[in-house]
Design a protein around this motif. Structure first.
Motif: not given
Length: 844
Positions: A641-650
Motif C-alpha cells: 500500500s502507498s498509504n504508509g504512515a503519515s505520522m512518520a513524516e513528523l
C-alpha cells in the motif's frame, strides 16, 4: 459535526526528549504529513487486474493503469495462455476524436469499461455521456444511446446492508457527499446495530481509516439508506450522490449455515398440508385445505414468547420452534452537547449489553404434528446458551441438530435431538481449557446426502477442518493438518468431495500471516496449494473455476498478478508486475518487514517498520508503536500500500507488531489473551522493538511512544501502566479501558464468563494508579461502539491517583475521535512536544 472547543485537563509537565540534530515537527513536516496521501496516491501502475469474463467464460478483459493518466485494455484467453490488446487503441482514439471533435489520446481513452458483444466481434462503451459500438475487424464506430456516467466510486458497492465478512489490512475510504443534504456515516460491525462515525455536509468529504472487508453505510437524517460500501485493500473513494439502489443481499462467504426460516412469521410444511405460525406469542398450526387451526403451545408469554424461528422436518411430521425468555436490556445514555440543529443538548439512549448482564434464553420446542403435542427435550446439554444456531433436519427426518455456544465460550457443541422421543445427544464438542473462538474460527457445514458434517476445530493446536458422521458424531477423518491454519472456507463441492479454502502459514519459509488458496479432498488427500508467490494473495476464479487470476503482494513488494490453473495451481502466464518507481520518486520509503523471537525465545513475532520520506540513517528518531491487539484477528498490514504512515513524516519511526494473544497463529499463541487482555502481547512487542533497534541505530529507544484506538486505546494506556520503563508517551483514543464497560460479545469472547477478578486485573481503571509517563486520552461524546463513560471513568481514577494527563473530549464525534481533524492534530502535537521536545509546526 461540531468538533470545536475541547476540554483539556492536566497537561504534561516534563518533556521526554533527547538531543536531535535535524529539524523535526516543523510546519513543513506537518504539511507533508497532511498531504502524504495525496502525494503518494495513484503513483503505482499495473497494480491491479480485475477480470471481466465474457458471457461464456472463455475469455476476460481488464483495464490496466500504465502511467499517470494512462491506461490500456487487454484481452486474455486462458486456454491458449494468450494476452492481446482488447482492440486497436490508436484506431479507436482517432475515430472517437473525429466523432467528438476533440483530441483523444490512445493511452488515455475517455472510458473505463467495455463490453464484448456479438460473439466478441464488437465492443460497447460509454464516453462523454454517449454510448458507442466499435467494430473490431474494420474499425467502424457508431453511436448507440446515451448512458449515465460512473460516479467515480472505487470501493465495492453492496446491494444491501450486511456485516463485514473479513478483517483485512489497514486501508482508508474517502466518503464524498454529492447530495444536497447532510449525510451520516455508519460502520456495520453488526448489520443490526450500525455504529455512527460522523456526518458530512453537502460538497464535503470524510477520510475514514478502516480495514479491508469492513462495510460502511451512508444515510440521511430520516434514516434512508443512500449507499452501502465495502472497503478494499487499497485506499478507495465512496461517492454518495443518490444513485444507489437496493438489491438482493449477498451471501456471506463466512456464514457457517444459512438459517432460511429465521424471522419468518409463518412457514408452510414441505408437503404443503400445514402452515405453522407464531400468534400472540404461541405456536398455531393450520391445516391449509380445511383452514382449521390448532394452538400447539400455551406457555408463550410477552416475556417468554415463541419466536418466528420455525423449522419443519422434511417429512412434515415434526416441527421445531424457538421459545426465548426475555431479559431486561441495559440502556446506555449519552449527551449530544452541541447538536447542529438545536441550541440545547440532546439525550441519546440505546440498548447496550455488557459483560455479566443477563441474556435472553432461547430453547428449542419440538412438536409432533399427528398428535399435536409437544415432545419434551432435556436441555441439560444446552442449559446456558450464548446462542443457539444452525438448526438443521436430517434428510430422513429422524433428528434435528443445532449449534450450542455456551455462555463464556468454553463449550461449542453440535447437539442432535431424536425426533420421536426428544432425546438429546452431544454429536461434536469443543471444550478447550481456555476459549472457543466462535467469532472467527467456527465452521459447521452439513452434507445431507452422505450424512456427514465438515467441522472447524483447534483441537490439535491449529485451526483445521474435520469430517464427522452427522448421525453419530463419530470422527471419520481430519481433513487438514499441520503447523498452519485454515483462514476460511470458500467453497464446498459435495459431488467431487472437495473443499476450497484459504490457509495461513502453509509455506513454512514465508510470513505465516500470508493468505494462500488451496484445495483438498474430504478424506484429507490431494492437497493442492493453488498459490505460491511469497506474499499474501487475492484471487478471482473464472466462471467455470478452471482458471483464476492471482494477485499477491507484501508491504515491501508491489503487486504481482498471474493467471493460474485450478487443476494443479500451475501458472499459465504473468499478467503484470506493478511499477512503483513513480511512488518511490516522491521520497516514499518502502516499509521494512522484521521478525524477532517472542517471550518464549522460540516463537517468531512479525512486524513492520515505517520511516519518514526525509529519512536520514545518520540521524536518531523516536519510535512510536501503532497498536491494536484485539484478539479477533491479526493486524499488521501484509499487502502493499502507498498509504504508509503519515505520522512518520513528523520525524518518527512507526512500527506495527502482532504480539501473542492475537489471532491467525497457533491455539497456544492465541490463548495468551484468555482472561488477560491486559497482556496485549507487550512482552513480545518490547523484545521485537529492541531486536529491531540492534541493527538500526537510527531507532532511539530512549524515546518510545505508542498510540491506538478502541482496543488499541486500552492497549496504549496499558503500556504506561505495565511497561512504563520502555514506553514513555501514549495517546489512547476511545479506549475500552475496562472490559466490564464494553460490549458483551467482544469482551466475554476473550475474558470469559462469569465476570471475575481477572476483569479488574486487566482494567486500566483499577490499575490507573500504576501509570507513569505522558498520557493523552481522546474520546468522542457520541461513541456508540465503546461506552464513552469508559474513558471518563479512567480519567476519574487518574484524578483520584493525582496523575497528570491530558483529556480531549470531542463534541459530536463518535468512535474513532482521534481520526477527526482536531483529534489527529492534537495527537500529533502531543508526540511532537513530548518525544521531539519542540513546539509543533515551528519554523527552523
Amino acid at each position: 459535526m461540531n468538533q470545536s472547543h475541547i476540554i483539556t485537563a492536566f497537561s504534561a509537565i516534563a518533556l521526554i526528549v533527547a538531543p536531535h540534530c535535524l529539524a523535526q515537527g516543523t510546519l513543513a513536516d506537518y504539511e507533508r504529513a497532511d498531504n502524504f496521501g495525496k502525494q503518494t496516491s495513484g503513483k503505482v501502475f499495473n497494480d491491479r487486474v480485475t477480470p471481466n469474463w465474457t458471457g461464456n467464460g472463455a475469455e476476460f478483459w481488464y483495464r490496466a493503469r500504465t502511467g499517470l493518466e494512462q491506461h490500456h485494455f487487454y484481452r486474455v484467453n486462458p486456454d491458449r495462455g494468450e494476452r492481446v490488446d482488447a482492440f486497436d487503441h490508436l484506431a479507436l482514439a482517432k475515430k472517437l476524436a473525429d466523432f467528438t471533435g476533440t483530441q483523444v489520446s490512445a493511452d488515455n481513452l475517455p472510458f473505463q469499461s467495455i463490453e464484448f458483444v456479438e460473439n466478441g466481434a464488437k465492443i460497447t462503451f460509454t464516453a462523454n455521456g454517449s454510448s458507442f459500438k466499435f467494430q473490431l475487424a474494420d474499425g467502424t464506430l457508431t453511436e448507440t444511446k446515451p448512458a449515465a456516467s460512473d460516479n467515480g466510486t472505487t470501493v465495492k458497492i453492496l446491494p444491501a446492508i450486511r456485516a463485514a465478512v473479513s478483517n483485512g489490512d489497514d486501508t482508508e475510504v474517502s466518503f464524498v457527499n454529492r447530495t444536497d443534504k447532510t449525510i451520516f456515516i455508519y460502520w456495520l460491525g453488526s448489520a443490526a446495530n450500525p455504529t455512527p462515525y460522523g456526518s458530512i455536509e453537502p460538497g464535503e468529504r470524510l477520510e475514514q481509516h478502516t480495514f479491508a472487508g469492513h462495510v460502511w453505510l451512508a444515510r440521511d437524517k430520516e434514516g434512508t439508506t443512500l449507499g452501502v460500501f465495502e472497503a478494499i485493500a487499497s485506499p478507495g473513494l465512496a461517492v454518495v450522490d443518490g444513485s444507489w439502489k437496493p438489491g438482493r443481499p449477498e451471501n456471506s462467504p463466512r456464514r457457517r449455515y444459512r438459517d432460511r426460516n429465521r424471522n419468518r412469521t409463518e412457514v408452510e410444511s414441505p408437503d404443503g398440508k400445514w402452515r405453522a405460525a407464531v400468534l400472540e406469542h404461541n405456536v398455531t398450526l393450520t391445516e391449509i385445505e380445511s383452514g382449521e387451526s390448532t394452538q400447539l403451545s400455551d406457555t408463550g408469554t410477552e416475556t417468554d414468547p415463541f419466536l418466528p424461528r420455525i423449522y419443519w422436518s422434511p417429512d412434515s411430521r415434526h416441527l421445531v420452534v424457538i421459545q426465548e425468555r426475555k431479559e431486561p436490556k441495559r440502556v446506555v445514555h449519552i449527551v449530544e452537547s452541541s447538536p447542529n440543529d438545536a441550541l440545547q443538548p440532546k439525550l441519546q439512549s440505546f440498548d447496550y449489553v455488557k459483560p455479566g448482564d443477563p441474556l435472553d434464553h432461547p430453547r428449542p420446542r419440538l412438536f409432533a404434528i399427528e398428535s399435536k403435542q409437544q415432545i419434551p427435550i432435556d436441555d441439560s446439554l444446552f442449559a446456558n446458551p450464548w446462542e443457539l444456531s444452525d438448526f438443521h433436519w436430517s434428510l430422513d427426518s429422524s433428528q434435528f441438530s443445532f449449534l450450542y455456544n455456551e455462555r463464556g465460550h468454553r463449550i461449542l457443541r453440535l447437539v442432535g435431538v431424536n425426533a420421536e422421543d426428544g432425546t438429546a445427544a452431544s454429536l461434536i464438542e469443543e471444550a478447550p481449557e481456555t476459549f472457543v473462538c466462535y467469532s472467527s474460527k467456527s465452521y459447521n457445514h452439513p452434507l445431507d446426502a452422505s450424512n456427514e458434517v465438515i467441522w472447524m476445530s483447534e483441537r490439535d493446536g491449529w485451526n483445521h477442518l474435520y469430517l464427522f458422521d452427522s448421525r453419530t458424531g463419530a470422527l471419520k477423518n481430519q481433513i487438514t493438518s499441520g503447523e498452519w491454519v485454515v483462514r476460511g472456507v470458500d467453497r464446498i463441492d459435495p459431488e467431487k468431495r472437495q473443499i476450497w479454502f484459504q490457509a495461513g502459514g502453509i509455506y513454512p519459509e514465508q510470513d505465516p500471516y500470508h493468505i494462500h488458496y488451496c484445495r483438498v479432498d474430504f478424506d484429507g488427500t490431494n492437497l493442492v496449494r493453488l498459490t505460491e508467490g511469497d506474499g499474501t494473495h487475492d484471487i478471482e476464479y473464472s466462471p467455470d473455476h478452471s482458471h483464476f487470476v492471482d494477485t499477491y503482494s507484501r508491504v515491501d513488494l508491489p503487486p504481482v498478478t498471474e493467471l493460474r490453473r485450478t487443476s494443479d495451481g500451475s501458472k499459465v502466464m504473468d499478467l503484470g508486475t506493478a511499477d512503483a518507481s513513480e511512488l518511490i520518486a516522491t521520497g516514499w520509503q518502502m516499509p521494512e518487514r522484521f521478525v524477532a523471537k517472542g517471550r518464549d525465545g522460540k516463537t517468531d513475532i512479525w512486524g513492520v517498520i515505517y520511516k519518514p520520506s526525509t529519512f536520514d540513517p545518520e540521524q536518531r528518531y523516536p519510535v512510536i508503536e501503532k497498536i491494536y491487539a484485539g484478539p479477533h484477528s491479526s493486524h499488521v498490514p501484509k499487502r502493499f500500500s502507498s498509504n504508509g504512515a503519515s505520522m512518520a513524516e513528523l520525524g518518527f519511526i512507526i512500527v506495527q507488531i502482532d504480539g501473542m494473544g492475537t489471532s491467525n497463529r497457533s491455539k497456544a499463541f492465541h490463548d495468551v489473551c484468555w482472561q488477560n487482555l491486559g497482556d496485549a502481547g507487550f512482552p513480545d512487542r518490547v523484545l521485537w522493538i529492541k531486536a529491531a533497534a540492534e541493527s538500526r541505530p537510527w531507532m532511539d529507544l530512549s524515546r518510545v511512544g505508542i498510540y491506538g484506538g478502541s482496543a488499541g486505546g486500552q492497549n496504549a494506556m496499558r503500556a504506561l501502566i505495565a511497561h512504563h520503563d520502555f514506553y514513555r508517551v501514549a495517546v489512547a483514543d476511545c479506549g475500552c479501558h475496562d472490559n466490564r464497560m464494553d460490549k458483551i460479545w467482544w469482551n466475554e469472547q476473550w475474558m470469559g464468563y462469569p465476570v471475575g477478578k481477572h476483569y479488574a486485573a486487566s482494567s486500566n481503571v483499577d490499575q490507573a494508579h500504576r501509570l507513569d509517563g505522558k498520557l493523552m486520552l481522546i474520546v468522542g461524546e457520541l461513541d456508540r461502539n465503546v461506552d464513552p463513560a469508559s474513558t471518563m471513568q479512567v480519567a476519574d481514577a487518574l484524578i483520584k491517583a493525582d496523575k497528570d494527563f491530558d483529556l480531549v473530549v470531542i463534541p459530536g464525534a463518535g468512535h474513532g475521535a482521534a481520526a477527526t481533524p482536531y483529534g489527529k492534530r492534537r495527537q500529533r502535537d502531543f508526540f511532537v512536544r513530548n518525544l521531539l521536545g519542540v513546539e509543533p509546526r515551528h519554523t527552523p
